[in-house]
Design an enzyme around this catalytic site. Structure first.
Site, PDB file in Angstrom:
ATOM      1  N   HIS A  25       0.929  -1.442   0.037  1.00 57.94           N
ATOM      2  CA  HIS A  25      -0.550  -0.315  -0.192  1.00 57.94           C
ATOM      3  C   HIS A  25       0.526   1.063  -0.112  1.00 57.94           C
ATOM      4  O   HIS A  25       0.562   2.359  -1.071  1.00 57.94           O
ATOM      5  CB  HIS A  25      -0.703  -0.138   1.051  1.00 57.94           C
ATOM      6  CG  HIS A  25      -2.192  -1.450   1.244  1.00 57.94           C
ATOM      7  ND1 HIS A  25      -2.893  -1.355  -0.069  1.00 57.94           N
ATOM      8  CD2 HIS A  25      -2.566  -2.526   1.926  1.00 57.94           C
ATOM      9  CE1 HIS A  25      -3.642  -2.278   0.087  1.00 57.94           C
ATOM     10  NE2 HIS A  25      -3.416  -3.187   1.584  1.00 57.94           N
ATOM     11  N   TYR A  26       1.822   1.430   0.702  1.00 58.68           N
ATOM     12  CA  TYR A  26       2.716   2.552   0.715  1.00 58.68           C
ATOM     13  C   TYR A  26       3.328   2.538  -0.494  1.00 58.68           C
ATOM     14  O   TYR A  26       3.689   4.048  -1.353  1.00 58.68           O
ATOM     15  CB  TYR A  26       4.362   2.055   1.563  1.00 58.68           C
ATOM     16  CG  TYR A  26       5.167   3.273   1.481  1.00 58.68           C
ATOM     17  CD1 TYR A  26       5.491   4.730   2.280  1.00 58.68           C
ATOM     18  CD2 TYR A  26       6.092   2.743   0.691  1.00 58.68           C
ATOM     19  CE1 TYR A  26       6.098   4.982   2.159  1.00 58.68           C
ATOM     20  CE2 TYR A  26       7.426   3.133   0.797  1.00 58.68           C
ATOM     21  CZ  TYR A  26       7.358   4.672   1.282  1.00 58.68           C
ATOM     22  OH  TYR A  26       8.628   5.696   1.123  1.00 58.68           O
TER      23      TYR A  26
END
Length: 247
Positions: A152-153
């Site tokens: 996600h980052y």
């Protein structure tokens, strides 16, 4: 020697952001810096002239107040540096799903909204085809490789690089927009000797460069008038290695 610039740098309370703010204050430039939490670095930089604004950049409703504050402080803005960031793991995101929304808000939505709103409020002109404002995103060199622990980052940082390129097209010729993609820059104090050695072994240039290399890279992007729409890797050669070697 001062360049006489006025810069907005987000996330200046610690590490890279604090170093960048201190770097430009020491040159005599005017720096507006956003932060979420007080630190000793902030107190020192205020004494050097930092105009510090406390704000949660994941709160869209707070942006209008930030823009008002900036416009009240200056009628000229030469650079915007989107440095503020969070780094949750996928495990963190699984237990706190709101972190996923915050990643995109902080790394993509807020920088885009802030960049466009400031162009409307404090327009940057073009002089003889040259831009008078520079916008720089801080992303991550691992965007192109991916990660099994920070999906996600890195997806949010990839979206930031895409937004950077689109803004470079939309805002030309009055604004140049680029990105810096750091690799390992600074270890954390708690990192063990073994962890540091393992991490350095993955770089073609196996040393801890320190935040000064980001300031040097930013200086280049601010000073070179012919560069827009690029991502500059600052990672000791990590981007040249195959993806499996980068994790």
């Amino acid at each position: 020697m001062s360049s006489g610039r006025t810069l907005l740098i987000t996330g200046v309370s610690r590490r890279i952001g604090a170093h960048l703010a201190a770097h430009y204050l020491a040159r005599g430039d005017r720096v507006i810096g956003t932060y979420r939490q007080e630190t000793a670095e902030l107190a020192n930089m205020r004494e050097q002239g930092l105009h510090a604004i406390q704000i949660d950049l994941t709160d869209t409703a707070a942006l209008s107040g930030l823009i008002d504050d900036i416009a009240a402080y200056t009628d000229r803005l030469d650079a915007i540096v989107h440095n503020a960031s969070i780094w949750p793991s996928d495990t963190d995101c699984a237990s706190q799903p709101e972190l996923i929304t915050q990643l995109y808000q902080l790394h993509v939505t807020t920088p885009v909204q802030l960049t466009l709103a400031l162009q409307h409020r404090l327009p940057a002109p073009s002089l003889d085809g040259r831009a008078t404002r520079t916008v720089v995103f801080l992303t991550d060199t691992k965007v192109s490789a991916g990660s099994d622990a920070h999906l996600h980052y890195l997806a949010s940082k990839a979206a930031a690089e895409s937004a950077m390129r689109s803004l470079a097209i939309r805002l030309a010729p009055h604004t140049r927009v680029n990105a810096i993609a750091p690799g390992l820059i600074l270890f954390h104090e708690q990192d063990s000797t073994e962890k540091r050695a393992n991490r350095l072994a993955k770089n073609l240039l196996p040393f801890e460069p320190g935040a000064g290399v980001i300031a040097t890279s930013l200086d280049y992007l601010l000073d070179c008038p012919a560069v827009t729409g690029i991502t500059l890797p600052v990672d000791c050669g990590l981007h040249l290695l195959n993806p499996s070697a980068r994790d």
